[in-house]
Structures are given as C-alpha cells and as structure tokens.
Design a protein around this motif. Structure first.
Motif, PDB file in Angstrom:
ATOM      1  N   LEU A  38       0.811  -1.215   0.000  1.00 55.25           N
ATOM      2  CA  LEU A  38       0.000   0.000   0.000  1.00 55.25           C
ATOM      3  C   LEU A  38       0.845   1.266   0.000  1.00 55.25           C
ATOM      4  CD1 LEU A  38      -2.820  -0.922   2.551  1.00 55.25           C
ATOM      5  CD2 LEU A  38      -3.000  -0.803   0.059  1.00 55.25           C
ATOM      6  N   CYS A  39       2.004   1.238   0.622  1.00 50.83           N
ATOM      7  CA  CYS A  39       2.837   2.437   0.722  1.00 50.83           C
ATOM      8  C   CYS A  39       3.189   3.013  -0.646  1.00 50.83           C
ATOM      9  CB  CYS A  39       4.125   2.139   1.486  1.00 50.83           C
ATOM     10  SG  CYS A  39       3.838   1.855   3.238  1.00 50.83           S
ATOM     11  N   PHE A  68       1.815   5.012  13.678  1.00 52.52           N
ATOM     12  CA  PHE A  68       2.406   4.749  12.368  1.00 52.52           C
ATOM     13  C   PHE A  68       3.928   4.789  12.470  1.00 52.52           C
ATOM     14  CE2 PHE A  68      -1.701   6.795  11.679  1.00 52.52           C
ATOM     15  CZ  PHE A  68      -2.331   5.812  10.919  1.00 52.52           C
ATOM     16  N   PRO A  69       4.587   3.693  12.081  1.00 51.56           N
ATOM     17  CA  PRO A  69       6.058   3.678  12.127  1.00 51.56           C
ATOM     18  C   PRO A  69       6.643   4.579  11.035  1.00 51.56           C
ATOM     19  CG  PRO A  69       5.230   1.649  11.164  1.00 51.56           C
ATOM     20  CD  PRO A  69       4.031   2.436  11.617  1.00 51.56           C
ATOM     21  N   LYS A  70       7.814   5.156  11.305  1.00 48.09           N
ATOM     22  CA  LYS A  70       8.458   6.017  10.306  1.00 48.09           C
ATOM     23  C   LYS A  70       8.737   5.256   9.020  1.00 48.09           C
ATOM     24  CE  LYS A  70      10.851   9.220  13.326  1.00 48.09           C
ATOM     25  NZ  LYS A  70      12.158   9.745  13.723  1.00 48.09           N
ATOM     26  N   PRO A  75       5.978  -5.811   2.795  1.00 46.95           N
ATOM     27  CA  PRO A  75       4.918  -5.013   2.184  1.00 46.95           C
ATOM     28  C   PRO A  75       3.811  -4.705   3.190  1.00 46.95           C
ATOM     29  CG  PRO A  75       4.581  -7.287   1.571  1.00 46.95           C
ATOM     30  CD  PRO A  75       5.864  -7.219   2.398  1.00 46.95           C
ATOM     31  N   VAL A  76       3.279  -3.508   3.112  1.00 41.78           N
ATOM     32  CA  VAL A  76       2.151  -3.108   3.949  1.00 41.78           C
ATOM     33  C   VAL A  76       0.877  -3.538   3.223  1.00 41.78           C
ATOM     34  CG1 VAL A  76       0.914  -1.158   4.941  1.00 41.78           C
ATOM     35  CG2 VAL A  76       3.406  -1.183   4.945  1.00 41.78           C
ATOM     36  N   VAL A  77       0.091  -4.395   3.881  1.00 34.26           N
ATOM     37  CA  VAL A  77      -1.144  -4.887   3.248  1.00 34.26           C
ATOM     38  C   VAL A  77      -2.389  -4.305   3.898  1.00 34.26           C
ATOM     39  CG1 VAL A  77      -0.121  -7.017   2.370  1.00 34.26           C
ATOM     40  CG2 VAL A  77      -1.093  -6.974   4.665  1.00 34.26           C
ATOM     41  N   MET A  78      -2.232  -3.688   5.075  1.00 30.83           N
ATOM     42  CA  MET A  78      -3.358  -3.080   5.770  1.00 30.83           C
ATOM     43  C   MET A  78      -2.839  -1.882   6.563  1.00 30.83           C
ATOM     44  SD  MET A  78      -6.164  -5.365   7.763  1.00 30.83           S
ATOM     45  CE  MET A  78      -5.462  -5.228   9.377  1.00 30.83           C
ATOM     46  N   CYS A  79      -3.533  -0.722   6.429  1.00 32.00           N
ATOM     47  CA  CYS A  79      -3.098   0.474   7.146  1.00 32.00           C
ATOM     48  C   CYS A  79      -4.298   1.388   7.357  1.00 32.00           C
ATOM     49  CB  CYS A  79      -2.016   1.208   6.348  1.00 32.00           C
ATOM     50  SG  CYS A  79      -1.453   2.716   7.147  1.00 32.00           S
ATOM     51  N   GLU A  80      -4.479   1.844   8.603  1.00 29.37           N
ATOM     52  CA  GLU A  80      -5.602   2.732   8.926  1.00 29.37           C
ATOM     53  C   GLU A  80      -5.455   4.110   8.280  1.00 29.37           C
ATOM     54  OE1 GLU A  80      -6.544   3.039  13.069  1.00 29.37           O
ATOM     55  OE2 GLU A  80      -6.123   0.922  13.398  1.00 29.37           O
ATOM     56  N   GLY A  81      -4.239   4.544   8.031  1.00 29.30           N
ATOM     57  CA  GLY A  81      -4.008   5.878   7.494  1.00 29.30           C
ATOM     58  C   GLY A  81      -3.895   5.943   5.980  1.00 29.30           C
TER      59      GLY A  81
END
Length: 94
Positions: A38-39, A68-70, A75-81
């Motif tokens: 997602l990033c 949220f980590p710096k 891979p990011v597969v889920m993120c609230e932001g």
C-alpha cells in the motif's frame, strides 16, 4: 577474427539494446513498488532513494501519530491511514 574481435563486438550497444535496458529499469521500479504494498500508492509516503540503490518508504503520518512507524515493514497490506495518491508517488529530490 579471433578472441579479441569477439570481445570488442560484444561491448558495443545498439539502439534496441538501450531501449530494452530502459524497459528493464521501468519493470524493476514497478516490481519494487509492488514489494512496498500500500505504501507505494499512499499519499502520505515520502520515497527516499539511496545513492547505493535501496529505496525507503517514509510515512509522514508518523510525525503526528505514534501508531504509524516512520519506516514500516514492507509489504504493507493493511493500514488505517492509507489514502490513495492521485498521480505518481513523490521521490526525494523531485
């Protein structure tokens, strides 16, 4: 011609070879973005490219929110932001 002639012949670049190199570079960049999950398409990301090759995805939400980590583990597969970027991701120095 001999051995020296064969070596010399292989070192020349032709126009189609250069075009293929550019395609490979684009394909590699797309593969790197796919590894980020997602990033790669988030509007809160800042893409930092090292002179030595590695690419780092910095989350700008980390400055305001400790959840949220710096530099998230990829891979990011889920993120609230996560918010989809309209356009292309920004790289440092652009």
């Amino acid at each position: 011609m001999g051995w020296a002639g064969e070596v010399r012949r292989k070192t020349f670049w032709t126009v189609p070879d250069l075009a293929n190199r550019k395609k490979l570079i684009v394909m590699k960049e797309r593969a790197d973005a796919a590894k980020a999950g997602l990033c790669a398409s988030c509007k809160h990301v800042q893409v930092n490219k090292s002179d030595r090759g590695p690419v780092y995805y910095f989350c700008r939400l980390s400055a305001r929110d400790a959840r949220f980590p710096k530099y998230p583990r990829l891979p990011v597969v889920m993120c609230e932001g996560y918010e989809k970027e309209e356009g292309r991701p920004r790289a440092t120095g652009e």
